[in-house]
Design a protein around this motif. Structure first.
Motif, short mmCIF file in Angstrom:
data_model
loop_
_atom_site.label_atom_id
_atom_site.label_comp_id
_atom_site.label_asym_id
_atom_site.label_seq_id
_atom_site.Cartn_x
_atom_site.Cartn_y
_atom_site.Cartn_z
N GLU A 170 -14.15 14.19 9.77
CA GLU A 170 -13.76 12.79 9.66
C GLU A 170 -13.92 12.30 8.22
O GLU A 170 -14.87 12.67 7.54
CB GLU A 170 -14.64 11.93 10.58
N TYR A 171 -12.97 11.49 7.79
CA TYR A 171 -13.11 10.73 6.56
C TYR A 171 -13.03 9.27 6.94
O TYR A 171 -12.14 8.85 7.69
CB TYR A 171 -11.99 11.06 5.57
N SER A 172 -13.98 8.46 6.46
CA SER A 172 -14.00 7.04 6.85
C SER A 172 -14.18 6.15 5.64
O SER A 172 -14.75 6.54 4.62
CB SER A 172 -15.12 6.77 7.87
N GLU A 173 -13.66 4.92 5.78
CA GLU A 173 -13.82 3.86 4.80
C GLU A 173 -14.36 2.63 5.53
O GLU A 173 -13.72 2.14 6.46
CB GLU A 173 -12.49 3.54 4.12
N SER A 174 -15.53 2.17 5.13
CA SER A 174 -16.17 1.03 5.79
C SER A 174 -16.35 -0.09 4.78
O SER A 174 -17.08 0.06 3.80
CB SER A 174 -17.52 1.44 6.37
N ARG A 210 -5.80 7.44 12.85
CA ARG A 210 -6.54 6.38 12.15
C ARG A 210 -7.21 5.52 13.21
O ARG A 210 -6.55 4.91 14.04
CB ARG A 210 -5.61 5.55 11.29
N ILE A 253 -14.14 -0.80 9.73
CA ILE A 253 -14.23 0.65 9.53
C ILE A 253 -12.92 1.30 9.93
O ILE A 253 -12.38 1.04 11.01
CB ILE A 253 -15.37 1.25 10.36
N ALA A 254 -12.42 2.17 9.06
CA ALA A 254 -11.24 2.99 9.38
C ALA A 254 -11.63 4.45 9.22
O ALA A 254 -12.03 4.88 8.13
CB ALA A 254 -10.08 2.64 8.46
N SER A 255 -11.55 5.20 10.33
CA SER A 255 -11.85 6.63 10.30
C SER A 255 -10.55 7.42 10.46
O SER A 255 -9.64 7.00 11.18
CB SER A 255 -12.80 7.00 11.45
N TYR A 256 -10.48 8.57 9.80
CA TYR A 256 -9.31 9.43 9.87
C TYR A 256 -9.74 10.80 10.37
O TYR A 256 -10.70 11.39 9.86
CB TYR A 256 -8.65 9.56 8.51
N GLN A 305 -9.49 2.39 13.80
CA GLN A 305 -10.00 1.17 13.17
C GLN A 305 -10.81 0.37 14.16
O GLN A 305 -10.40 0.18 15.31
CB GLN A 305 -8.84 0.30 12.65
N THR A 339 -17.54 5.04 1.66
CA THR A 339 -16.65 6.12 2.07
C THR A 339 -17.51 7.31 2.48
O THR A 339 -18.53 7.60 1.84
CB THR A 339 -15.68 6.52 0.96
#
Length: 253
Positions: free
Chosen positions: A222-226, A130, A145-148, A132, A211
């Motif tokens: 990558e999956y991200s939530e901004s 993760r 932003i959090a990217s996985y 961030q 997302t």
């Protein structure tokens, strides 16, 4: 490093919004949550208190903790559909010329939550990094932003916590990662307790949640939530015909 009860709050909230827990369901008991997240009773109670304050649950002694936030369904009707070559630009809003900077990323390895696992095509609980970071305009945070990323694809990424400023550039330079496509979803959300503290806004203030799933030729990378401040960031989407001669822009409305 985030306070532990805030981490638990965020994880349970994500399980609610992803649909694992739906309206009318009851969360596991305090002892079960303590075991699941390896935390104390006090930590669980603080997290539950925040979820109640934000309207996600209704916790009553002797009755259990009931999920009250409805899971919203996305129907298949295309309210507006634009088909063609698309350009997406994100711009900042300010009264004068501004400077955009990035804060060094915090990177940690965590078990993949259900929504992350689904986006990346892996099993829930698979180790993921993760990543961030914050974007700032004139030293004011405007996006969190959090990217996985799957941990075994980027084995030593967590060792670079505190030294990565631009994730995609770093992945390309260190691992030779090449991106082929991405898909994004934009939605309006209200700032919760965590995002209000990170972005310096009030609980309930409007934010834009973007997302995104970014892929290479071999699949999702990558999956991200901004979470973006709607008063400081705007997104422009331009659709034009394809490159083939005679191609028309298809509009459905």
């Amino acid at each position: 490093m985030a306070v532990k009860y805030m981490e638990v709050y965020g994880q349970i909230k994500a399980e609610i919004t992803s649909g694992r827990y739906q309206t009318g369901d009851f969360l596991p008991t305090e002892p079960e949550l303590m075991t699941e997240y390896d935390v104390s009773r006090t930590t669980v109670r603080k997290a539950i208190g925040l979820l109640r304050d934000d309207g996600y649950i209704d916790a009553r002694q002797g009755r259990g903790t009931e999920v009250t936030a409805p899971l919203r369904r996305e129907d298949g009707y295309d309210f507006t559909s634009l088909v063609g070559r698309t350009t997406v630009q994100t711009r900042t809003v300010s009264d004068s010329p501004s400077k955009v900077t990035a804060q060094a990323a915090t990177i940690e390895t965590v078990p993949a939550p259900d929504r992350v696992a689904m986006a990346l095509g892996i099993e829930p609980g698979t180790p993921v990094h993760r990543v961030q970071r914050l974007k700032l305009v004139d030293d004011e945070p405007v996006a969190h932003i959090a990217s996985y990323l799957v941990a075994d694809q980027f084995s030593d990424l967590a060792e670079h916590s505190g030294s990565v400023y631009y994730l995609y550039q770093f992945l390309a330079a260190r691992y030779g990662t090449r991106f082929a496509r991405s898909s994004s979803r934009l939605s309006a959300v209200a700032a919760d307790f965590i995002e209000s503290r990170i972005l310096g806004v009030h609980v309930g203030d409007p934010l834009v949640l973007q997302t995104r799933i970014t892929e290479s030729d071999t699949g999702p990378v990558e999956y991200s939530e901004s979470f973006e401040r709607s008063d400081r960031i705007v997104t422009f989407i331009t659709v034009s015909p394809g490159t083939e001669e005679g191609t028309q822009l298809d509009l459905v409305e």
